[in-house]
Design a protein around this motif. Structure first.
Motif, mmCIF file in Angstrom:
data_model
loop_
_atom_site.group_PDB
_atom_site.id
_atom_site.type_symbol
_atom_site.label_atom_id
_atom_site.label_comp_id
_atom_site.label_asym_id
_atom_site.label_seq_id
_atom_site.Cartn_x
_atom_site.Cartn_y
_atom_site.Cartn_z
ATOM 1 N N MET A 106 0.811 -1.199 0.000
ATOM 2 C CA MET A 106 0.000 0.000 0.000
ATOM 3 C C MET A 106 0.852 1.259 0.000
ATOM 4 N N GLN A 107 2.132 1.102 0.243
ATOM 5 C CA GLN A 107 2.999 2.257 0.340
ATOM 6 C C GLN A 107 3.591 2.586 -1.028
ATOM 7 N N SER A 108 4.041 3.814 -1.172
ATOM 8 C CA SER A 108 4.708 4.223 -2.401
ATOM 9 C C SER A 108 6.050 3.521 -2.515
ATOM 10 N N GLN A 109 6.510 3.324 -3.726
ATOM 11 C CA GLN A 109 7.795 2.655 -3.913
ATOM 12 C C GLN A 109 8.934 3.494 -3.351
ATOM 13 N N SER A 110 8.786 4.789 -3.353
ATOM 14 C CA SER A 110 9.804 5.649 -2.742
ATOM 15 C C SER A 110 9.205 6.278 -1.510
ATOM 16 N N GLU A 111 9.821 6.044 -0.355
ATOM 17 C CA GLU A 111 9.308 6.542 0.901
ATOM 18 C C GLU A 111 10.022 7.819 1.291
ATOM 19 N N LEU A 112 9.293 8.705 1.935
ATOM 20 C CA LEU A 112 9.864 9.953 2.416
ATOM 21 C C LEU A 112 10.480 9.735 3.784
ATOM 22 N N PRO A 113 11.706 10.194 4.003
ATOM 23 C CA PRO A 113 12.329 9.990 5.309
ATOM 24 C C PRO A 113 11.758 10.937 6.341
ATOM 25 N N PHE A 114 11.696 10.480 7.603
ATOM 26 C CA PHE A 114 11.332 11.333 8.713
ATOM 27 C C PHE A 114 12.594 12.001 9.233
ATOM 28 N N THR A 115 12.465 13.232 9.723
ATOM 29 C CA THR A 115 13.580 13.912 10.362
ATOM 30 C C THR A 115 13.098 14.418 11.695
ATOM 31 N N ASP A 116 14.023 14.570 12.644
ATOM 32 C CA ASP A 116 13.617 15.118 13.923
ATOM 33 C C ASP A 116 13.675 16.634 13.883
ATOM 34 N N SER A 117 13.363 17.272 15.018
ATOM 35 C CA SER A 117 13.210 18.722 15.042
ATOM 36 C C SER A 117 14.530 19.454 14.851
ATOM 37 N N ASP A 118 15.656 18.757 15.014
ATOM 38 C CA ASP A 118 16.958 19.404 14.866
ATOM 39 C C ASP A 118 17.508 19.289 13.459
ATOM 40 N N ASP A 119 16.887 18.479 12.628
ATOM 41 C CA ASP A 119 17.365 18.282 11.277
ATOM 42 C C ASP A 119 16.701 19.259 10.323
ATOM 43 N N ASN A 120 17.338 19.442 9.178
ATOM 44 C CA ASN A 120 16.717 20.233 8.138
ATOM 45 C C ASN A 120 15.634 19.424 7.478
ATOM 46 N N GLU A 121 14.648 20.113 6.888
ATOM 47 C CA GLU A 121 13.586 19.415 6.201
ATOM 48 C C GLU A 121 14.176 18.698 4.992
ATOM 49 N N SER A 122 13.796 17.425 4.828
ATOM 50 C CA SER A 122 14.313 16.636 3.712
ATOM 51 C C SER A 122 13.253 15.695 3.242
ATOM 52 N N TRP A 133 3.308 12.429 18.790
ATOM 53 C CA TRP A 133 4.102 13.239 17.876
ATOM 54 C C TRP A 133 3.195 14.016 16.927
ATOM 55 N N THR A 134 3.758 15.046 16.297
ATOM 56 C CA THR A 134 3.083 15.775 15.230
ATOM 57 C C THR A 134 3.777 15.439 13.914
ATOM 58 N N GLN A 135 3.013 15.478 12.825
ATOM 59 C CA GLN A 135 3.601 15.236 11.514
ATOM 60 C C GLN A 135 2.730 15.867 10.440
ATOM 61 N N THR A 136 3.346 16.118 9.299
ATOM 62 C CA THR A 136 2.570 16.517 8.138
ATOM 63 C C THR A 136 1.872 15.281 7.582
ATOM 64 N N VAL A 137 0.758 15.487 6.914
ATOM 65 C CA VAL A 137 -0.036 14.379 6.387
ATOM 66 C C VAL A 137 -0.278 14.599 4.907
ATOM 67 N N TYR A 138 0.029 13.580 4.106
ATOM 68 C CA TYR A 138 -0.164 13.637 2.665
ATOM 69 C C TYR A 138 -1.108 12.524 2.226
ATOM 70 N N GLY A 139 -1.218 12.360 0.920
ATOM 71 C CA GLY A 139 -2.022 11.285 0.372
ATOM 72 C C GLY A 139 -1.319 9.943 0.500
ATOM 73 N N GLU A 140 -2.010 8.902 0.069
ATOM 74 C CA GLU A 140 -1.516 7.545 0.277
ATOM 75 C C GLU A 140 -0.185 7.295 -0.412
ATOM 76 N N THR A 141 0.005 7.853 -1.609
ATOM 77 C CA THR A 141 1.232 7.575 -2.345
ATOM 78 C C THR A 141 2.457 8.217 -1.706
ATOM 79 N N ASP A 142 2.250 9.207 -0.836
ATOM 80 C CA ASP A 142 3.365 9.902 -0.202
ATOM 81 C C ASP A 142 3.528 9.566 1.274
ATOM 82 N N LYS A 143 2.761 8.603 1.758
ATOM 83 C CA LYS A 143 2.886 8.255 3.171
ATOM 84 C C LYS A 143 4.181 7.499 3.418
ATOM 85 N N THR A 144 4.618 7.502 4.630
ATOM 86 C CA THR A 144 5.781 6.722 5.023
ATOM 87 C C THR A 144 5.555 6.188 6.428
ATOM 88 N N THR A 145 6.417 5.310 6.863
ATOM 89 C CA THR A 145 6.233 4.621 8.140
ATOM 90 C C THR A 145 7.198 5.167 9.182
#
Length: 205
Positions: free
Chosen positions: A37-53, A102-114
């Motif tokens: 159900m996940q996209s073939q390319s997953e978006l990485p999570f970063t913590d509050s001290d990291d730059n957005e990636s 935790w808080t996080q941004t929320v996207y559509g199904e193809t952009d979700k990550t774990t």
């Protein structure tokens, strides 16, 4: 804002008398279904001290800007399930294993990550826990929990300890502000998703 409490039923609690064990030797078919159900390319999570990636989704946006997906732990005094956690901790029937918020941004199904929950809270040994969240008209939360426990009987010819792994893997359609219970005869989870004040949860354009 996402809050998840994972609890174990103590001996004698509801469901504890049945053996619902599942021997897991790796990532089984349930995990494969979740992965499908996940996209073939997953978006990485970063913590509050990291730059957005993030990573581009080559399938949907080959030339588009990357979508940042940021998570941040929620402070104890800002959580909504604190009283629920306290009641379970004081109960004879439950043993809380973790409380992740935790808080996080929320996207559509193809952009979700774990998100592995050990990135936002302390996870006890024997427990693997992850969550993924996306929105397609409704919010959808998937919890994947594995709890390893010592086996009830030991092979006299086996010098090593034996464990049994129980799994709870479920996707639930949720609404903001609703508390949901994910149930398994050996353990369970309470989950709540809510909108931060003044903010909206939207899918990606």
């Amino acid at each position: 804002e996402v809050e998840v409490i994972v609890i174990e039923y103590v001996s004698g609690a509801v469901g504890a008398r049945e053996d619902w064990q599942y021997i897991d030797t790796g990532r089984d078919r349930v995990q494969a279904q979740i992965g499908a159900m996940q996209s073939q390319s997953e978006l990485p999570f970063t913590d509050s001290d990291d730059n957005e990636s993030s990573m581009e989704d080559e399938e949907t946006e080959p030339e588009g800007e990357p979508k940042p997906l940021i998570w941040r732990p929620i402070a104890s005094e800002q959580r909504n399930l604190t009283e629920t956690f306290a009641r379970m901790r004081n109960s004879r029937d439950y043993r809380p294993l973790l409380y992740a918020a935790w808080t996080q941004t929320v996207y559509g199904e193809t952009d979700k990550t774990t998100l592995a929950l050990d990135r936002v809270t302390n996870v006890p040994g024997g427990l693997n826990a992850s969550a993924s969240l996306y929105v397609e008209r409704f919010l959808h939360l998937t919890l994947d929990l594995e709890l390893a426990k010592p086996a009830g009987m030991k092979d006299p010819n086996d010098s090593g300890s034996r464990t049994v792994t129980y799994r709870l893997a479920e996707k639930r359609k949720m609404r903001s502000g609703e508390t949901h219970f994910f149930d398994h005869p050996r353990f369970g989870a309470v989950a709540l998703i809510s909108k931060p004040s003044g903010e909206m949860i939207n899918s990606s354009p």
